[in-house]
Design a protein around this motif. Structure first.
Motif, mmCIF file in Angstrom:
data_model
loop_
_atom_site.group_PDB
_atom_site.id
_atom_site.type_symbol
_atom_site.label_atom_id
_atom_site.label_comp_id
_atom_site.label_asym_id
_atom_site.label_seq_id
_atom_site.Cartn_x
_atom_site.Cartn_y
_atom_site.Cartn_z
ATOM 1 N N THR A 407 0.692 -1.450 0.299
ATOM 2 C CA THR A 407 0.299 0.115 -0.021
ATOM 3 C C THR A 407 0.965 1.337 0.029
ATOM 4 O O THR A 407 0.388 2.168 -0.587
ATOM 5 C CB THR A 407 -0.909 0.143 1.612
ATOM 6 O OG1 THR A 407 -1.509 -0.733 1.633
ATOM 7 C CG2 THR A 407 -1.854 1.435 0.860
ATOM 8 N N LEU A 408 2.431 1.237 0.765
ATOM 9 C CA LEU A 408 2.681 2.414 1.062
ATOM 10 C C LEU A 408 3.777 2.576 -0.273
ATOM 11 O O LEU A 408 3.552 3.434 -0.885
ATOM 12 C CB LEU A 408 3.511 2.191 1.914
ATOM 13 C CG LEU A 408 3.257 1.705 3.522
ATOM 14 C CD1 LEU A 408 4.669 2.461 4.673
ATOM 15 C CD2 LEU A 408 2.432 3.107 3.622
ATOM 16 N N PHE A 409 4.054 1.778 -1.098
ATOM 17 C CA PHE A 409 4.682 1.613 -2.130
ATOM 18 C C PHE A 409 3.664 2.370 -3.771
ATOM 19 O O PHE A 409 4.169 3.028 -4.478
ATOM 20 C CB PHE A 409 5.158 0.962 -2.626
ATOM 21 C CG PHE A 409 6.670 -0.057 -1.847
ATOM 22 C CD1 PHE A 409 7.869 0.926 -1.894
ATOM 23 C CD2 PHE A 409 6.750 -1.687 -1.189
ATOM 24 C CE1 PHE A 409 8.811 0.921 -1.304
ATOM 25 C CE2 PHE A 409 7.794 -1.477 -0.224
ATOM 26 C CZ PHE A 409 8.592 -0.338 -1.019
ATOM 27 N N PHE A 410 2.493 1.852 -3.165
ATOM 28 C CA PHE A 410 1.774 2.716 -4.591
ATOM 29 C C PHE A 410 1.313 3.724 -3.677
ATOM 30 O O PHE A 410 0.861 4.543 -5.373
ATOM 31 C CB PHE A 410 0.111 1.604 -4.344
ATOM 32 C CG PHE A 410 -0.931 2.068 -5.080
ATOM 33 C CD1 PHE A 410 -0.840 2.104 -6.074
ATOM 34 C CD2 PHE A 410 -1.662 2.517 -3.924
ATOM 35 C CE1 PHE A 410 -1.970 2.296 -6.883
ATOM 36 C CE2 PHE A 410 -2.819 3.059 -5.388
ATOM 37 C CZ PHE A 410 -2.923 2.887 -6.681
ATOM 38 N N GLY A 411 1.202 4.379 -2.771
ATOM 39 C CA GLY A 411 0.467 5.584 -2.312
ATOM 40 C C GLY A 411 1.905 6.440 -2.651
ATOM 41 O O GLY A 411 1.977 7.716 -2.886
ATOM 42 N N PHE A 416 2.226 13.362 0.172
ATOM 43 C CA PHE A 416 2.381 14.463 0.780
ATOM 44 C C PHE A 416 2.062 15.693 -0.572
ATOM 45 O O PHE A 416 1.845 16.672 0.301
ATOM 46 C CB PHE A 416 3.841 14.418 0.838
ATOM 47 C CG PHE A 416 4.046 13.547 2.252
ATOM 48 C CD1 PHE A 416 3.731 13.113 3.287
ATOM 49 C CD2 PHE A 416 4.383 12.671 1.904
ATOM 50 C CE1 PHE A 416 4.324 12.827 4.934
ATOM 51 C CE2 PHE A 416 5.262 11.565 2.824
ATOM 52 C CZ PHE A 416 4.970 11.282 3.965
ATOM 53 N N HIS A 417 0.968 15.453 -0.989
ATOM 54 C CA HIS A 417 0.762 16.685 -2.628
ATOM 55 C C HIS A 417 -0.269 17.099 -2.188
ATOM 56 O O HIS A 417 -1.886 16.140 -1.527
ATOM 57 C CB HIS A 417 0.524 15.977 -3.267
ATOM 58 C CG HIS A 417 2.251 15.511 -3.724
ATOM 59 N ND1 HIS A 417 2.728 14.821 -5.376
ATOM 60 C CD2 HIS A 417 3.560 15.432 -3.669
ATOM 61 C CE1 HIS A 417 3.700 14.681 -5.168
ATOM 62 N NE2 HIS A 417 4.640 15.465 -4.739
ATOM 63 N N ILE A 418 -0.637 18.293 -2.626
ATOM 64 C CA ILE A 418 -2.645 18.851 -2.190
ATOM 65 C C ILE A 418 -3.579 18.214 -2.998
ATOM 66 O O ILE A 418 -4.513 17.870 -2.389
ATOM 67 C CB ILE A 418 -2.577 20.043 -1.947
ATOM 68 C CG1 ILE A 418 -3.249 20.717 -1.745
ATOM 69 C CG2 ILE A 418 -1.793 20.513 -3.376
ATOM 70 C CD1 ILE A 418 -3.955 20.411 0.224
ATOM 71 N N GLU A 419 -2.702 17.873 -4.186
ATOM 72 C CA GLU A 419 -3.695 17.517 -4.677
ATOM 73 C C GLU A 419 -4.485 16.178 -4.631
ATOM 74 O O GLU A 419 -5.563 15.444 -5.171
ATOM 75 C CB GLU A 419 -2.606 17.096 -6.359
ATOM 76 C CG GLU A 419 -2.740 17.693 -6.873
ATOM 77 C CD GLU A 419 -1.052 18.528 -6.375
ATOM 78 O OE1 GLU A 419 -0.757 17.384 -5.234
ATOM 79 O OE2 GLU A 419 -0.806 19.943 -6.428
ATOM 80 N N ALA A 420 -3.818 15.399 -3.320
ATOM 81 C CA ALA A 420 -4.418 13.807 -3.025
ATOM 82 C C ALA A 420 -5.484 13.772 -1.970
ATOM 83 O O ALA A 420 -5.923 13.325 -1.510
ATOM 84 C CB ALA A 420 -3.689 13.008 -2.153
ATOM 85 N N PRO A 427 -7.114 10.071 0.085
ATOM 86 C CA PRO A 427 -7.241 8.821 -0.697
ATOM 87 C C PRO A 427 -7.927 7.756 0.807
ATOM 88 O O PRO A 427 -7.614 7.183 1.812
ATOM 89 C CB PRO A 427 -6.004 8.737 -0.918
ATOM 90 C CG PRO A 427 -5.217 9.252 -0.144
ATOM 91 C CD PRO A 427 -5.991 10.476 -0.353
ATOM 92 N N SER A 428 -8.534 6.700 -0.274
ATOM 93 C CA SER A 428 -8.627 5.616 0.459
ATOM 94 C C SER A 428 -7.392 4.277 1.155
ATOM 95 O O SER A 428 -7.668 4.020 2.100
ATOM 96 C CB SER A 428 -10.001 4.413 -0.386
ATOM 97 O OG SER A 428 -11.036 5.121 -0.508
ATOM 98 N N TYR A 429 -7.475 4.573 0.238
ATOM 99 C CA TYR A 429 -5.704 3.759 0.560
ATOM 100 C C TYR A 429 -4.534 3.957 1.647
ATOM 101 O O TYR A 429 -4.042 3.572 2.758
ATOM 102 C CB TYR A 429 -5.129 3.256 -0.312
ATOM 103 C CG TYR A 429 -4.109 4.794 -0.835
ATOM 104 C CD1 TYR A 429 -2.940 4.825 -0.055
ATOM 105 C CD2 TYR A 429 -3.886 5.249 -2.010
ATOM 106 C CE1 TYR A 429 -1.773 5.964 -0.472
ATOM 107 C CE2 TYR A 429 -3.610 6.524 -2.196
ATOM 108 C CZ TYR A 429 -2.041 7.484 -1.699
ATOM 109 O OH TYR A 429 -1.563 7.400 -1.908
ATOM 110 N N LEU A 430 -5.204 5.415 2.051
ATOM 111 C CA LEU A 430 -4.535 6.074 3.112
ATOM 112 C C LEU A 430 -5.072 5.798 4.267
ATOM 113 O O LEU A 430 -4.625 5.520 5.622
ATOM 114 C CB LEU A 430 -4.444 7.679 3.380
ATOM 115 C CG LEU A 430 -3.299 8.581 4.320
ATOM 116 C CD1 LEU A 430 -1.791 8.147 3.868
ATOM 117 C CD2 LEU A 430 -2.854 9.577 4.098
#
Length: 482
Positions: A407-411, A416-420, A427-430
C-alpha cells in the motif's frame, strides 16, 4: 492366512481405554418410519453389519426395492419385537400416535433424530417430550445433525461428529457404540437437557461466520461509499465532471484491497488486546471480556475473508488491461505524443515504485494463501502447536507487513501532495493503512525484551503480587519441604 484376516486387530484386552463394554454383536435395530431418513439410515446400518427392521403404519404402501436387501418390513408393533434399540424416524407431532405401543417400547432405547422447528424455541425439546410420553423407555438424542446424503455416502470422513445426549447411561452407551460401528465419531453432550441445543444446531446458517461477514460487508460499503463520494459525486456536483462509469469496476477494485488490509489487521488486533490485558492484570487466569473472547474465536473467519478480498483484488488488477477505457487511454496517449512529436522520458523512480508495490503485493498474497491453506482442518491437524503458531502468527505478521508495504509503495509520496486531498478528503488507501500500522507498531512494542519477558512469564503461570501474594513468597528448599 484367512484366519489371521478374520482376527480383530485389537483384542478385548487391547481395546482403547474409552471403549464401552456394551456388545453389539448380532444387534437388531428397529426404525419407525419409512421416509427418506429411514431409508438412508437403513442403508448405513446394513452396510455396518446391523440387522434392520423397519416399522410402518402401512407396510403395503412401501414400494418394492425402496429399502436395501436384508431389511425386514413390518408393522410398527411387529418391528418392536426382539429389538432393544429403536430409531424414531418420524416427525415429532406423530409421537402421540405411538402411545398404544408403550408396553412394547418399555425398556428399549429410543433414539430421537428430529430437529427443532425454529432456532429460538421455548419449552422442552422434542427428545424431552418423547421421554415424557414414554417414561419407561431410555430416550437418547442423536443423529439429527447427520443428513441423509452423509448416511448414504459411507464413512469417508472419519471426523464426522454425531452429538449424543441422554439421561440414561446405558442407553447412551449403546448409541455411542452403534455410532462408532457406523463410522461416526460420537460426542457426549451430557444429559437430555442438552437436546434443545442439539436440535437447533442444523438450523443455524454458518453461526460462526455471521459476525465476520457483516463486518467485512460494512467495511466494503464504507470504502465503496467513501470512494463514490470523493471521486464521483462531489466532482460531479462541484465541477460537472461525469465519472459514474467508475461505479462498476474502479470503485470495487479500489475498495477490495482496503477491506482486505483492514480485515487482516482485525485478525491480529484482538491478540494484542489480550496481551496488553494480561500485562495490565498481571495474570492469565482471569477471563477475557465476552466481546474479546468472541472476537478471538472469529479470527479464522476474518482471515479467510481477508484472503478472499485480496484474491479478488488480484483478479481485478489482472483484468485492468482488458478494459476498453484502458485501451482508449493508451491509444489516446500514444496519438497525442506522436502528434506533438514528444517522447515519454524514462522514469526510473516510477519503475522502482511499480516493481516494488507489485512484488510486495504478490508476496503478501502468497503468504496469505499459505495462511488460508493451513487454516483448513485437514492441513492444520497435521501441524503441531508450535508449527501452527509459527504459520498463523509469524507468517501472518509477515503477510500484514508485506500488505502495508504494498500500500505504501502504491501511494509513494502522493499522500504529501495537496492534489491527493480533493474536498479535504484523503485517499482510501491512506485510511486503510492506519489500523494495520497501529497493529504492527503495537506488536513491535510487545517484542521489546522488558515487555516480552514479563508477558512470557505470565503466560507460563506467573502472577503479580496483588493477584497471588502467597505464591510470590513461597519458596521450596532443595529437600522439597517449604
Amino acid at each position: 492366512m484367512v484366519e489371521d484376516m478374520t482376527t480383530p486387530l485389537l483384542s478385548d484386552s487391547e481395546a482403547p481405554s474409552d471403549a464401552l463394554p456394551v456388545r453389539l454383536t448380532g444387534l437388531t435395530v428397529a426404525i419407525l418410519g419409512s421416509g427418506d431418513f429411514s431409508r438412508s439410515l437403513a442403508v448405513r446400518l446394513v452396510a455396518s453389519g446391523v440387522r434392520v427392521v423397519v416399522g410402518s403404519r402401512c407396510v403395503n404402501r412401501i414400494p418394492s426395492g425402496l429399502f436395501p436387501d436384508g431389511v425386514e418390513l413390518r408393522n410398527q408393533e411387529g418391528a418392536l419385537s426382539q429389538v432393544c434399540l429403536v430409531f424414531m424416524a418420524m416427525f415429532p407431532e406423530h409421537y402421540c400416535s405411538l402411545l398404544g405401543l408403550q408396553s412394547a417400547l418399555a425398556g428399549k432405547v429410543l433414539v430421537d433424530v428430529s430437529n427443532g422447528a425454529k432456532v429460538n424455541i421455548h419449552g422442552p425439546s422434542n427428545a424431552e417430550r418423547l421421554a415424557e410420553l414414554f417414561p419407561d423407555s431410555l430416550v437418547v438424542k442423536g443423529f439429527n445433525t447427520v443428513s441423509t446424503w452423509e448416511l448414504q455416502t459411507g464413512a469417508h470422513d472419519g471426523s464426522r461428529q454425531v452429538m449424543i445426549c441422554s439421561n440414561s447411561t446405558e442407553g447412551k452407551k449403546k448409541v455411542v457404540q452403534l455410532a462408532r460401528r457406523m463410522g461416526f465419531h460420537p460426542v457426549d453432550m451430557g444429559g437430555l437437557s442438552a437436546a434443545r441445543e442439539i436440535e437447533v444446531a442444523p438450523l443455524r446458517l454458518f453461526p460462526s461466520w455471521s459476525g465476520p461477514v457483516v463486518v467485512t460487508f460494512l467495511l466494503f460499503l464504507f470504502f465503496y461509499g467513501y470512494g463514490f463520494l470523493r471521486g464521483i459525486l462531489l466532482p460531479y456536483l462541484a465541477q460537472g465532471h461525469n465519472a459514474f462509469y467508475r461505479l462498476a469496476f474502479d470503485l470495487v477494485e479500489e475498495s477490495l484491497p482496503a477491506v482486505a488490509l483492514v480485515t487482516l489487521a482485525l485478525v491480529y488486533l484482538p491478540g494484542l488486546f489480550a496481551a496488553w490485558l494480561q500485562l495490565w492484570r498481571g495474570t492469565k487466569y482471569r477471563r477475557f471480556p465476552s466481546w474479546l473472547d468472541n472476537w478471538m474465536q472469529r479470527r479464522k473467519q476474518l482471515g479467510l475473508l481477508s484472503f478472499l478480498c485480496a484474491a479478488l483484488h488480484g483478479v481485478y488488477s489482472l483484468c485492468l488491461p482488458l478494459r476498453r477505457i484502458t485501451v482508449h487511454r493508451l491509444v489516446n496517449t500514444a496519438y497525442t505524443q506522436v502528434k506533438a512529436g514528444t517522447e515519454e522520458p524514462w522514469d526510473e523512480l516510477g519503475v522502482w515504485r511499480s516493481d516494488l508495490y507489485l512484488s510486495c503485493g504478490v508476496l503478501g498474497l502468497g503468504v496469505l494463501s499459505l495462511l488460508a491453506i493451513t487454516s483448513l482442518p485437514t492441513v492444520g491437524n497435521t501441524l503441531n502447536w508450535r508449527e501452527f503458531t509459527f504459520v498463523q502468527s509469524g507468517l501472518g505478521y509477515i503477510a500484514l507487513t508485506l500488505s502495508i508495504m504494498h500500500t505504501l509503495f502504491f501511494g509513494w509520496d502522493f499522500a504529501f501532495h495537496i492534489e491527493a486531498y480533493p474536498f479535504y478528503m484523503p485517499p482510501s488507501y491512506l485510511l486503510a493503512v492506519v489500523l494495520p500500522c497501529i497493529v504492527l507498531v503495537c506488536r513491535c512494542f510487545l517484542l521489546l525484551p522488558c515487555i516480552f519477558t514479563r508477558l512470557t512469564r505470565i503466560r507460563r503461570g506467573w502472577e503479580s503480587k496483588h493477584n497471588c501474594p502467597v505464591l510470590q513468597h513461597h519458596h521450596v528448599v532443595p529437600n522439597g519441604i517449604p
